[in-house]
Design a protein around this motif. Sequence first.
Motif, PDB file in Angstrom:
ATOM      1  N   ILE A 162       0.871  -1.182   0.000  1.00 44.13           N
ATOM      2  CA  ILE A 162       0.000   0.000   0.000  1.00 44.13           C
ATOM      3  C   ILE A 162       0.903   1.226   0.000  1.00 44.13           C
ATOM      4  CG2 ILE A 162      -1.832   1.215   1.244  1.00 44.13           C
ATOM      5  CD1 ILE A 162      -2.683  -1.490   2.419  1.00 44.13           C
ATOM      6  N   TRP A 163       0.622   2.219  -0.827  1.00 42.01           N
ATOM      7  CA  TRP A 163       1.651   3.170  -1.246  1.00 42.01           C
ATOM      8  C   TRP A 163       1.276   4.647  -1.087  1.00 42.01           C
ATOM      9  CZ3 TRP A 163       6.057   0.862  -1.609  1.00 42.01           C
ATOM     10  CH2 TRP A 163       7.137   1.460  -2.251  1.00 42.01           C
ATOM     11  N   PRO A 164       0.597   5.026  -0.029  1.00 40.28           N
ATOM     12  CA  PRO A 164       0.296   6.451   0.135  1.00 40.28           C
ATOM     13  C   PRO A 164       1.539   7.233   0.549  1.00 40.28           C
ATOM     14  CG  PRO A 164      -0.462   5.217   2.030  1.00 40.28           C
ATOM     15  CD  PRO A 164       0.041   4.208   1.053  1.00 40.28           C
ATOM     16  N   ARG A 165       1.472   8.530   0.353  1.00 41.11           N
ATOM     17  CA  ARG A 165       2.593   9.404   0.713  1.00 41.11           C
ATOM     18  C   ARG A 165       2.309  10.123   2.033  1.00 41.11           C
ATOM     19  NH1 ARG A 165       4.141  12.304  -5.116  1.00 41.11           N
ATOM     20  NH2 ARG A 165       4.541  10.334  -6.209  1.00 41.11           N
ATOM     21  N   THR A 196       6.595   2.603   3.212  1.00 43.34           N
ATOM     22  CA  THR A 196       7.636   2.184   2.262  1.00 43.34           C
ATOM     23  C   THR A 196       7.793   3.163   1.097  1.00 43.34           C
ATOM     24  OG1 THR A 196       7.125  -0.095   2.861  1.00 43.34           O
ATOM     25  CG2 THR A 196       8.567   0.218   0.993  1.00 43.34           C
ATOM     26  N   SER A 197       6.718   3.824   0.693  1.00 40.07           N
ATOM     27  CA  SER A 197       6.890   4.816  -0.391  1.00 40.07           C
ATOM     28  C   SER A 197       7.785   5.954   0.075  1.00 40.07           C
ATOM     29  CB  SER A 197       5.535   5.354  -0.839  1.00 40.07           C
ATOM     30  OG  SER A 197       4.897   6.067   0.197  1.00 40.07           O
ATOM     31  N   THR A 198       7.603   6.381   1.312  1.00 43.72           N
ATOM     32  CA  THR A 198       8.427   7.477   1.843  1.00 43.72           C
ATOM     33  C   THR A 198       9.856   7.002   2.090  1.00 43.72           C
ATOM     34  OG1 THR A 198       6.484   8.499   2.838  1.00 43.72           O
ATOM     35  CG2 THR A 198       8.634   9.111   3.755  1.00 43.72           C
ATOM     36  N   ILE A 199       9.995   5.816   2.635  1.00 44.55           N
ATOM     37  CA  ILE A 199      11.331   5.269   2.872  1.00 44.55           C
ATOM     38  C   ILE A 199      12.088   5.161   1.546  1.00 44.55           C
ATOM     39  CG2 ILE A 199      12.550   3.169   3.573  1.00 44.55           C
ATOM     40  CD1 ILE A 199      10.306   2.739   5.670  1.00 44.55           C
ATOM     41  N   SER A 200      11.396   4.743   0.505  1.00 44.65           N
ATOM     42  CA  SER A 200      12.046   4.596  -0.806  1.00 44.65           C
ATOM     43  C   SER A 200      12.445   5.947  -1.374  1.00 44.65           C
ATOM     44  CB  SER A 200      11.101   3.866  -1.770  1.00 44.65           C
ATOM     45  OG  SER A 200      10.843   2.553  -1.321  1.00 44.65           O
ATOM     46  N   ALA A 201      11.554   6.923  -1.270  1.00 44.76           N
ATOM     47  CA  ALA A 201      11.881   8.250  -1.788  1.00 44.76           C
ATOM     48  C   ALA A 201      13.071   8.841  -1.038  1.00 44.76           C
ATOM     49  CB  ALA A 201      10.663   9.162  -1.675  1.00 44.76           C
ATOM     50  N   LEU A 202      13.092   8.657   0.267  1.00 38.39           N
ATOM     51  CA  LEU A 202      14.213   9.162   1.070  1.00 38.39           C
ATOM     52  C   LEU A 202      15.518   8.462   0.696  1.00 38.39           C
ATOM     53  CD1 LEU A 202      12.435   9.355   4.533  1.00 38.39           C
ATOM     54  CD2 LEU A 202      13.500  11.301   3.367  1.00 38.39           C
ATOM     55  N   ALA A 203      15.454   7.162   0.470  1.00 34.75           N
ATOM     56  CA  ALA A 203      16.669   6.426   0.118  1.00 34.75           C
ATOM     57  C   ALA A 203      17.204   6.885  -1.226  1.00 34.75           C
ATOM     58  CB  ALA A 203      16.381   4.925   0.097  1.00 34.75           C
ATOM     59  N   LEU A 204      16.304   7.130  -2.144  1.00 31.35           N
ATOM     60  CA  LEU A 204      16.733   7.622  -3.457  1.00 31.35           C
ATOM     61  C   LEU A 204      17.414   8.982  -3.312  1.00 31.35           C
ATOM     62  CD1 LEU A 204      16.638   7.143  -6.534  1.00 31.35           C
ATOM     63  CD2 LEU A 204      14.425   8.327  -6.551  1.00 31.35           C
ATOM     64  N   ARG A 205      16.819   9.837  -2.499  1.00 30.76           N
ATOM     65  CA  ARG A 205      17.389  11.171  -2.280  1.00 30.76           C
ATOM     66  C   ARG A 205      18.764  11.072  -1.620  1.00 30.76           C
ATOM     67  NH1 ARG A 205      17.219  14.472   2.183  1.00 30.76           N
ATOM     68  NH2 ARG A 205      17.368  16.740   1.788  1.00 30.76           N
ATOM     69  N   ALA A 206      18.877  10.223  -0.606  1.00 29.97           N
ATOM     70  CA  ALA A 206      20.165  10.080   0.086  1.00 29.97           C
ATOM     71  C   ALA A 206      21.233   9.522  -0.850  1.00 29.97           C
ATOM     72  CB  ALA A 206      19.990   9.175   1.301  1.00 29.97           C
ATOM     73  N   ALA A 207      20.846   8.546  -1.642  1.00 30.32           N
ATOM     74  CA  ALA A 207      21.818   7.926  -2.553  1.00 30.32           C
ATOM     75  C   ALA A 207      22.310   8.932  -3.594  1.00 30.32           C
ATOM     76  CB  ALA A 207      21.183   6.715  -3.223  1.00 30.32           C
TER      77      ALA A 207
END
Lengths: 540, 170
Positions: free
Chosen positions: A98-101, A510-521
């Motif tokens: 489930i993928w809300p922001r 998980t959508s937020t965790i993924s966006a944050l990981a992309l930003r950090a990387a």
Amino acid sequence: MSTTPADVLIIGAGATGALAALVLARAGLDVVCLEQGGWVEAGDHPHYSSDWSWQRKTRWNADVNKRHHVDDYAVRTDASHVLMWNGVGGSTNVYGAIWPRYRPSDFRKGDEHGLQPNWPISYEDLAPYYDRSDRLIGTSGLSGDPGMPPRPPSPTGPLPFTDAARVLAGAFDTLGWHWWPAEAAVISEDYDGRPACNGCGVCSGCARGSMSKYSLSIWPKALAAGARLRIQARVLRVEKGRDGRATGAVFRDRVTGAMEFQPARIVILAGNGVGTPRLLLASDNLANSSDQVGRNLLHHTLTACEFWVDRKIDGHMGYVASMISREFAETDIARGFVNGFQFNCLTSTSSAGEIAAGWLADVKAPWGRGHHAWFERRFGHNLGLFAIGDDLPNPENRVSLDPEQRDEEGAPVARLHYRPGENDRRMMAFQLDRLVDVAKAAGAYDYRLQDYLDENGVYRTPAWHMIGTCRMGGDPETSVVNKWHQSWDVPNLFIVDGSALATGGVVNPTSTISALALRAAEHIRDNFRELSATTRPRAA
Amino acid sequence: MTATETAKLLAALVDTLLPGDTGWPTGATVGVQAPLAARLVQERGEDALDRLVAALGDDAAALLNGDEAARVAALTAWEARDQDLFGFVRDAAYMAYYENPVIVQAINEHGHPYRLVPHVAGYKLARFDLARDTPRHGRGAWIRTEAVQRVAVETLHLDDERTQNWGRKQ
């Protein structure tokens, strides 16, 4: 022992480790990822067996303390069920996607009431990364929700709007409450070489990859870009040099039993909200001058309702989530608490056995004469929904190390303690009343609530979400990492998993965790030269 | 108890739990006792069947030799004194029953398009129709970052730990 330092060492091959590996390998950096588990092949999933619903209670159970998988590590808990998967793709092997922001106000709780910190970044900082990670991962949804900031269309359109969704939408319309079709990391059309969701409803992970399992959606690209993934490699500690920089990680090759050391110029932790603090605490309390490592564990407030309607809706068909409601997502202190929650509306369980043996509210069919009449009345008429809210941080809710017990590797066993606070309990009481409102508005002929309290009154949340245990912030005294996920103490150490989240929002993270990981990387990629040598963290 | 008697006991047990009905075969008819025995051993240990027999005690004889009323009385008594093991057996039997292809056929005959292994072929569902399915209610709001305002949190007295009894059992 390896003597050649990698440019970047990533510990953990779950969602965030995968994204970091992809970004950094595509930049031409030498990336090594150590993963304690293995690949989870399609045939490992229960999805192709007739006993798939029994398997997800046992060997495919998302709770590490129920499935007893050889790749897991021990977590002693006095309350929470510990839901995670240790292997390539991490918990995306078993999640529901489930993928809300998050909402803009989720990043400003310090301003709103001060019982949580402000994030050092804003929604606007993160929004472009949400969009880009969605395209990488493959998601579905409908743009235009008046309950959220504007956003581009999802990579694929919304999933089918089922009869179950129509019943729920009707209930929310009756109440005059917001609702919107669910956003999901599930593709509604063929996308990026993966097949569209076929509506099977199993949704405990997805063996065919229609639900984004990062070992299928991200890792193949990362490996093609040159990332090196070493499985069955359990990291036991992160080492630090005299200059204060991380030098690499000691790990055990679980196949040979050999202890090895992987040196690296930059170390990224991607071990989830339990695994990462566990590793830091086991590494001589690394990166913990703030004493915040492991603290402020957040699970979300969670309650549920299961109800039955006369209309035949066959909710076992289709993606598990049908729609969401953000009616109560913002703070309104007239309710008696701060923060908000949302409704994650499901369809039903996809399993006839679970209808009989107990699903959301653990309602069981009677045995003996009357069993089948009960089943005929209930199967195909069942619906469920969760209320999921933003719990307040409590430093005593935490991941710590058992002072005595050690696992088979000799590492201290992780301990987990969680107890909802006064604000959380008030919110959950309110949630339960609103869940009843929904059931009644839907015309339910029966409904049952789930408060996750055991017979002793202990709140035993099925803690899908384990976040906040190495939170980011603007102050080294009260946070573990800065806004770029960089340790305040160890300048070449980054934490990109869910433990870095400062607050939980009202949504699956998980959508937020993924966006944050992309930003950090991308930050690490763009500043690699400086980060690979500096002995001081960047400014907050 | 001999192996033959244990097999008969398990069959009687699942037939008492799932006695069948119009269009629904009994539990033993579709062989629920076999996966039940395997799951007992898998989840409760190699001696699980012995412990099941021991837990039933004198009620085992009623299950083996009694009429339906006697078997129901035996299970009712066992349920009352051993909710943990009884609950496991009941749930495992239910799951095994509804995982059986014959029972899936029965579900289909009752008008539900249910599949034994749905992941293989999925369920045919109509695509989301933007014209028909898009919400038109216009409800919903969010607060912009710069518009977040302080709330009077002190009025909530959150330091009072007064919400102790909450939830469905309050």
